[in-house]
Design a protein around this motif. Structure first.
Motif, PDB file in Angstrom:
ATOM      1  N   ASN A 189      38.898  76.560  62.363  1.00  0.00           N
ATOM      2  CA  ASN A 189      37.980  75.453  62.576  1.00  0.00           C
ATOM      3  C   ASN A 189      37.110  75.190  61.339  1.00  0.00           C
ATOM      4  N   THR A 243      40.887  69.866  63.264  1.00  0.00           N
ATOM      5  CA  THR A 243      39.946  69.792  62.147  1.00  0.00           C
ATOM      6  C   THR A 243      40.131  68.504  61.349  1.00  0.00           C
ATOM      7  N   THR A 293      37.465  72.288  58.792  1.00  0.00           N
ATOM      8  CA  THR A 293      36.905  70.951  59.000  1.00  0.00           C
ATOM      9  C   THR A 293      36.174  70.468  57.748  1.00  0.00           C
ATOM     10  N   MET A 305      42.278  72.042  70.217  1.00  0.00           N
ATOM     11  CA  MET A 305      41.749  73.392  70.015  1.00  0.00           C
ATOM     12  C   MET A 305      41.770  74.206  71.302  1.00  0.00           C
TER      13      MET A 305
END
Length: 299
Positions: free
Chosen positions: A105, A166, A108, A89
């Motif tokens: 994100n 993720t 996830t 990331m």
């Protein structure tokens, strides 16, 4: 299996605080990356957070595991939940906006549902969850931009790196339930960060060279924020909210993070996201809300 807990005003307040803390972490990481290489930024994040959490463990006089198998589990957890996603990331943020990073994100939770359905018999993929997952994937594809799947460039690779992070987070969630659920949360977090520091340190030395401590004040402020507050402090707050609100309600924090990251990115770094990023987040948020409304969840 327990019925999903209701959110008290205090739980709501701490959930919003957690979302704000994590949302601001994307900007802090990007600020540090202006001066600190990617792997070194990961090392800073895990090392300082590790020190703080071990201080908490020793102050609370919690038992420290001695079994080699547990420390092996910490090492794997540190790889899956810190070293891989933090690195991917951070690298991705060099090429895409902090707000878009925070939107991606949020996937996830989508990957977490899929991994849990594969690994755990009590987390099967019901029709309602399947609809939520499908909407989530469509939201991610929309946020990335369908044209980016045709014209593959560095920006596209950066977005895929974020998604890779993720997936690693989702695998870490399953690993934690399998191997670390019997430990006090503070000990599990401190051990995990120890494992990730042991991984990040040699990589940073090999790839980036010896870390420099001669950094600009704003860089140190950013590092202090994302390591001590948004990592160590947020882990402690996370488990407080989990105990009060339950795992289903805690998923709502995923919806609170992107607005904070988007606003801070626009304010501090003059970032502007495309309309498809906002449309993608709306679809992703709808998918997450459907997942959160599955009724009975394990708390």
């Amino acid at each position: 299996m327990n019925t999903q807990k209701s959110l008290s005003p205090r739980a709501w307040a701490e959930l919003i605080l957690l979302g704000t803390i994590w949302g601001a972490s994307f900007l802090a990481i990007r600020v540090a990356l202006d001066e600190v290489p990617v792997i070194t930024s990961v090392l800073h994040r895990t090392f300082w957070a590790m020190l703080l959490l071990w201080l908490v463990v020793f102050a609370a006089r919690l038992p420290v595991p001695r079994e080699p198998r547990i420390w092996g589990a910490f090492l794997v957890m540190g790889l899956l939940n810190n070293a891989i996603p933090f690195g991917l990331m951070a690298w991705g943020q060099l090429y895409i906006e902090t707000g878009l990073t925070s939107i991606l994100n949020a996937a996830t939770a989508i990957f977490g549902v899929i991994v849990a359905a594969i690994v755990f018999p009590d987390e099967r993929l019901t029709p309602r969850r399947a609809i939520g997952v499908g909407l989530g994937f469509f939201g991610v594809a929309t946020a990335i931009g369908l044209s980016n799947f045709v014209s593959f460039d560095l920006r596209s690779i950066a977005q895929l790196a974020i998604l890779g992070g993720t997936v690693s987070y989702a695998l870490a969630g399953a690993w934690a339930r399998l191997k670390l659920s019997h430990l006090p949360p503070q000990v599990a977090a401190a051990g995990m960060l120890t494992g990730s520091t042991l991984i990040a340190l040699p990589l940073a030395l090999l790839i980036d060279g010896a870390p420099s401590l001669d950094l600009q004040p704003e860089t140190w402020i950013a590092i202090a924020y994302y390591s001590l507050i948004a990592t160590a402090g947020a882990y402690l707050l996370y488990y407080r909210v989990l105990a009060m609100a339950g795992s289903g309600n805690l998923m709502l924090v995923t919806l609170l993070i992107p607005p904070v990251a988007i606003l801070l990115g626009a304010w501090v770094r003059d970032e502007a996201l495309s309309p498809n990023a906002f449309a993608g987040f709306a679809l992703l948020a709808l998918g997450l809300m459907i997942l959160n409304g599955t009724g009975r969840r394990r708390d």
